[in-house]
Design a protein around this motif. Structure first.
Motif, PDB file in Angstrom:
ATOM      1  N   ALA A  80       1.038  -0.979  -0.321  1.00 31.96           N
ATOM      2  CA  ALA A  80       0.079   0.272  -0.182  1.00 31.96           C
ATOM      3  C   ALA A  80       1.180   1.081  -0.221  1.00 31.96           C
ATOM      4  O   ALA A  80       1.636   1.358   0.553  1.00 31.96           O
ATOM      5  N   PHE A  81       0.252   2.491  -0.917  1.00 29.14           N
ATOM      6  CA  PHE A  81       1.020   3.617  -0.688  1.00 29.14           C
ATOM      7  C   PHE A  81      -0.250   4.188   0.264  1.00 29.14           C
ATOM      8  O   PHE A  81      -1.406   4.233  -0.339  1.00 29.14           O
ATOM      9  N   TYR A  82       0.325   4.915   1.019  1.00 30.00           N
ATOM     10  CA  TYR A  82      -0.079   6.094   2.249  1.00 30.00           C
ATOM     11  C   TYR A  82       0.031   7.349   1.407  1.00 30.00           C
ATOM     12  O   TYR A  82       0.572   7.888   1.892  1.00 30.00           O
ATOM     13  N   GLY A  83      -1.456   8.541   2.283  1.00 29.29           N
ATOM     14  CA  GLY A  83      -1.515   9.503   2.655  1.00 29.29           C
ATOM     15  C   GLY A  83      -3.039  10.571   2.090  1.00 29.29           C
ATOM     16  O   GLY A  83      -4.389   9.440   2.549  1.00 29.29           O
ATOM     17  N   ASN A  84      -2.609  10.891   1.729  1.00 31.45           N
ATOM     18  CA  ASN A  84      -4.689  11.993   0.806  1.00 31.45           C
ATOM     19  C   ASN A  84      -3.268  12.257  -0.729  1.00 31.45           C
ATOM     20  O   ASN A  84      -2.984  12.900  -0.625  1.00 31.45           O
ATOM     21  N   LEU A 125      -4.353   2.088  -1.909  1.00 35.88           N
ATOM     22  CA  LEU A 125      -4.304   3.186  -1.696  1.00 35.88           C
ATOM     23  C   LEU A 125      -4.883   3.528  -0.777  1.00 35.88           C
ATOM     24  O   LEU A 125      -5.384   2.857   0.084  1.00 35.88           O
ATOM     25  N   HIS A 126      -3.786   3.756   0.583  1.00 33.05           N
ATOM     26  CA  HIS A 126      -4.721   3.886   1.701  1.00 33.05           C
ATOM     27  C   HIS A 126      -4.746   5.051   2.262  1.00 33.05           C
ATOM     28  O   HIS A 126      -3.475   5.623   2.480  1.00 33.05           O
ATOM     29  N   SER A 127      -5.687   5.665   1.920  1.00 35.13           N
ATOM     30  CA  SER A 127      -6.326   6.714   1.906  1.00 35.13           C
ATOM     31  C   SER A 127      -6.344   8.259   3.319  1.00 35.13           C
ATOM     32  O   SER A 127      -7.976   6.649   3.687  1.00 35.13           O
ATOM     33  N   VAL A 128      -5.489   8.514   3.516  1.00 36.89           N
ATOM     34  CA  VAL A 128      -6.744   9.191   5.440  1.00 36.89           C
ATOM     35  C   VAL A 128      -7.980   9.834   4.862  1.00 36.89           C
ATOM     36  O   VAL A 128      -7.782  11.060   4.188  1.00 36.89           O
ATOM     37  N   THR A 129      -8.774   9.384   5.383  1.00 38.38           N
ATOM     38  CA  THR A 129     -10.330  10.353   4.843  1.00 38.38           C
ATOM     39  C   THR A 129     -10.985  10.806   5.510  1.00 38.38           C
ATOM     40  O   THR A 129     -11.144  11.915   5.155  1.00 38.38           O
ATOM     41  N   ILE A 130     -10.743  10.244   7.489  1.00 40.20           N
ATOM     42  CA  ILE A 130     -10.958  11.249   8.407  1.00 40.20           C
ATOM     43  C   ILE A 130      -9.925  11.923   8.842  1.00 40.20           C
ATOM     44  O   ILE A 130      -9.002  10.930   9.817  1.00 40.20           O
ATOM     45  N   THR A 131      -9.656  12.894   9.621  1.00 39.16           N
ATOM     46  CA  THR A 131      -8.361  13.151   9.388  1.00 39.16           C
ATOM     47  C   THR A 131      -8.246  14.086  10.666  1.00 39.16           C
ATOM     48  O   THR A 131      -8.790  15.279  10.423  1.00 39.16           O
ATOM     49  N   ALA A 132      -7.351  13.851  12.268  1.00 38.97           N
ATOM     50  CA  ALA A 132      -7.874  14.412  12.977  1.00 38.97           C
ATOM     51  C   ALA A 132      -6.752  15.861  12.635  1.00 38.97           C
ATOM     52  O   ALA A 132      -5.824  15.671  11.873  1.00 38.97           O
ATOM     53  N   GLN A 133      -7.479  17.341  13.047  1.00 38.47           N
ATOM     54  CA  GLN A 133      -7.318  18.294  13.371  1.00 38.47           C
ATOM     55  C   GLN A 133      -6.552  19.050  14.167  1.00 38.47           C
ATOM     56  O   GLN A 133      -6.384  18.963  15.099  1.00 38.47           O
ATOM     57  N   ALA A 134      -5.763  20.187  13.741  1.00 32.98           N
ATOM     58  CA  ALA A 134      -5.080  20.820  15.103  1.00 32.98           C
ATOM     59  C   ALA A 134      -6.038  22.042  16.004  1.00 32.98           C
ATOM     60  O   ALA A 134      -6.573  22.627  16.686  1.00 32.98           O
ATOM     61  N   ALA A 135      -7.767  22.370  14.223  1.00 38.04           N
ATOM     62  CA  ALA A 135      -8.336  22.920  15.710  1.00 38.04           C
ATOM     63  C   ALA A 135      -9.094  22.640  15.572  1.00 38.04           C
ATOM     64  O   ALA A 135      -9.762  21.327  14.510  1.00 38.04           O
ATOM     65  N   ALA A 136      -9.793  22.798  16.262  1.00 35.40           N
ATOM     66  CA  ALA A 136     -11.733  22.261  17.432  1.00 35.40           C
ATOM     67  C   ALA A 136     -12.391  21.832  15.965  1.00 35.40           C
ATOM     68  O   ALA A 136     -13.421  20.746  16.120  1.00 35.40           O
ATOM     69  N   GLY A 137     -12.441  22.628  15.125  1.00 38.18           N
ATOM     70  CA  GLY A 137     -14.143  23.230  14.652  1.00 38.18           C
ATOM     71  C   GLY A 137     -15.434  23.264  14.899  1.00 38.18           C
ATOM     72  O   GLY A 137     -15.094  23.132  16.629  1.00 38.18           O
ATOM     73  N   LYS A 138     -16.051  23.402  14.428  1.00 34.78           N
ATOM     74  CA  LYS A 138     -17.303  23.787  15.271  1.00 34.78           C
ATOM     75  C   LYS A 138     -18.077  22.843  16.662  1.00 34.78           C
ATOM     76  O   LYS A 138     -18.801  23.734  16.529  1.00 34.78           O
ATOM     77  N   ASP A 139     -18.074  21.672  15.703  1.00 31.42           N
ATOM     78  CA  ASP A 139     -18.236  20.892  17.025  1.00 31.42           C
ATOM     79  C   ASP A 139     -17.946  20.531  18.238  1.00 31.42           C
ATOM     80  O   ASP A 139     -17.431  19.411  18.974  1.00 31.42           O
ATOM     81  N   GLY A 140     -16.064  20.819  18.521  1.00 31.12           N
ATOM     82  CA  GLY A 140     -15.235  20.959  19.018  1.00 31.12           C
ATOM     83  C   GLY A 140     -14.463  19.205  19.139  1.00 31.12           C
ATOM     84  O   GLY A 140     -13.526  19.300  19.748  1.00 31.12           O
ATOM     85  N   LYS A 141     -14.373  18.742  17.888  1.00 27.09           N
ATOM     86  CA  LYS A 141     -13.474  16.959  18.196  1.00 27.09           C
ATOM     87  C   LYS A 141     -12.806  17.179  17.042  1.00 27.09           C
ATOM     88  O   LYS A 141     -11.795  15.584  17.247  1.00 27.09           O
TER      89      LYS A 141
END
Length: 332
Positions: A80-84, A125-141
């Motif tokens: 597999a090749f990984y990333g986005n 192909l290993h795709s990061v599809t739901i990605t952790a973020q440095a910003a909280a976003g609208k729901d703080g998740k």
């Protein structure tokens, strides 16, 4: 949530008693009203029963034939090749121009096939599809999902190159029950599989991603297995593969409580970077000594070779120096 359903009133039979017509009529009216009341159906229980039936059926097929029809493992080795595809910083999948990346990908597949001709290579192909973020976003998740267009394009790249796809999930301060259902429309495709990354599972840590290494318990892995098993049964699909990233003791807890299901093939994937000695030691400590089903091993283009004279392990080195020999190899 329970689903309400109506039960038709049964036909009334002639009475053998000595009740008066008025009494009989009154009773019939009461009986009819009682029978016409909505009956509560426990949809969760019914789904659990169906899951058990399907699991038992799958078990019987596996006992008779060794595996379910269409199972990829252990008959192939996944490379597999990984990333986005939209992000240069997440891995080789998006770091280089598409055709340049695919040419490198084909070269790597050839290297693995030559290193072990006994088992066919399955590109992925290993795709990061739901990605952790440095910003909280609208729901703080602290997580963000790729657009439909990005997911669709990644899957099309795979189909054009005889590859399968892994949709990888980093939940941030959310959790698997709140996130996995978002991927269900794509997981109905036979070539689409899933990965979950404890490193960025921060709900029990209470801090945003990147501050600490996250964790999943066996119950979280079991949730993902059951989620995929249901999709396999409902859509009459071949088994799905679930990759679980790991490079520390605490990233996966209570591994002995992980409950395998023939409809889902589980890969515990050694995800750490560094010099070959460190990587081999991590594989032995967290993968070999805590086995679940199948094993994986990651190679980092940017980090494994630093500082010199460290190097990215070759296919022959991985196969000769790791036990068991991993059936899932990922390049980032």
């Amino acid at each position: 949530m329970p689903v309400l359903g109506l039960l038709l009133a049964p036909a009334l039979l002639p009475s053998c008693s000595t009740r008066t017509d008025a009494e009989a009529a009154g009773t019939a009216t009461a009986d009819s009203a009682e029978a016409a009341k909505p009956v509560v159906i426990d949809s969760v229980q019914l789904q659990a029963q169906a899951m058990r039936r399907d699991s038992l059926k799958a078990d019987s097929i596996v006992k008779a034939s060794g595996q379910l029809p269409g199972a990829i493992l252990p008959g192939k080795r996944i490379i597999a090749f990984y990333g986005n595809i939209r992000a240069k910083g997440m891995g080789i999948l998006g770091r280089e121009p598409k055709e340049q990346m695919l040419a490198k990908f084909r070269k790597v597949q050839k290297e693995w096939q030559e290193a072990d001709p006994s088992i066919p290579v399955q590109p992925a192909l290993h795709s990061v599809t739901i990605t952790a973020q440095a910003a909280a976003g609208k729901d703080g998740k602290y997580r963000l999902m790729n657009s439909k267009a990005t997911i669709d394009e990644t899957i099309q790249w795979a189909k054009d190159n005889n590859a399968i796809v892994f949709l990888d999930v980093q939940v941030g301060l959310s959790n698997l029950p709140n996130e996995l259902h978002k991927l269900e429309p794509w997981l109905k495709d036979p070539i689409v599989h899933m990965g979950i990354d404890p490193e960025f599972a921060m709900e029990t840590k209470g801090v945003k991603p990147g501050r600490k290494i996250g964790t999943y318990d066996a119950k979280d892995v079991n949730y993902a297995i059951n989620f995929l098993a249901r999709i396999v049964s409902e859509n009459k699909l071949p088994p799905k593969i679930l990759t679980v990233h790991r490079f520390t003791q605490g990233m996966v807890t209570n591994y002995k409580n992980i409950k395998l299901d023939p409809r889902v093939q589980v890969v515990m994937h050694m995800d750490g970077w560094g010099n070959p000695t460190l990587k081999k030691d991590s594989y032995k400590a967290y993968i070999e000594k805590q086995p679940v089903q199948y094993t994986g091993f990651k190679l980092f283009y940017e980090y494994d070779a630093r500082p010199a004279p460290h190097h990215i392990m070759t296919a022959k080195e991985v196969l000769s120096q790791l036990n068991p020999k991993p059936l899932y190899i990922q390049y980032q």
